[in-house]
Scaffold this motif. Structure first.
Motif: not given
Length: 66
Positions: A1-5, A13-19, A21-30
C-alpha cells in the motif's frame, strides 16, 4: 500500500493511509486475529453475518418495490 505525501503534509497522508486501511479491512482482520477463534465459532460468526446481509438485502428490495 502506498500513500503520497504532498507538500510535506504528513497529517493528510496519515489520514489517507488510515482510510485506505479501513477500506481494505485491515483493522477488522487485525481485531479478528488478536485472539484464536475456534473453527466452530468462525462458522457461526460467518453464518450470522450472511443472515444479516440477506435480511438487509431483503429490506432494501422491499423498500425499492414499494
Amino acid at each position: 500500500m502506498q500513500v503520497i505525501v504532498r507538500d510535506n503534509n504528513v497529517d493528510q497522508a496519515l489520514r489517507a493511509l488510515k482510510k485506505k486501511l479501513q477500506r481494505e479491512g485491515v483493522y477488522r482482520e487485525m481485531k479478528l486475529r488478536k485472539h484464536y477463534e475456534k473453527p466452530s465459532e468462525k462458522r457461526a460468526r460467518e453464518h450470522a453475518a450472511a443472515i444479516s446481509r440477506a435480511r438487509k438485502a431483503d429490506r432494501k428490495r422491499a423498500e425499492r418495490d414499494r
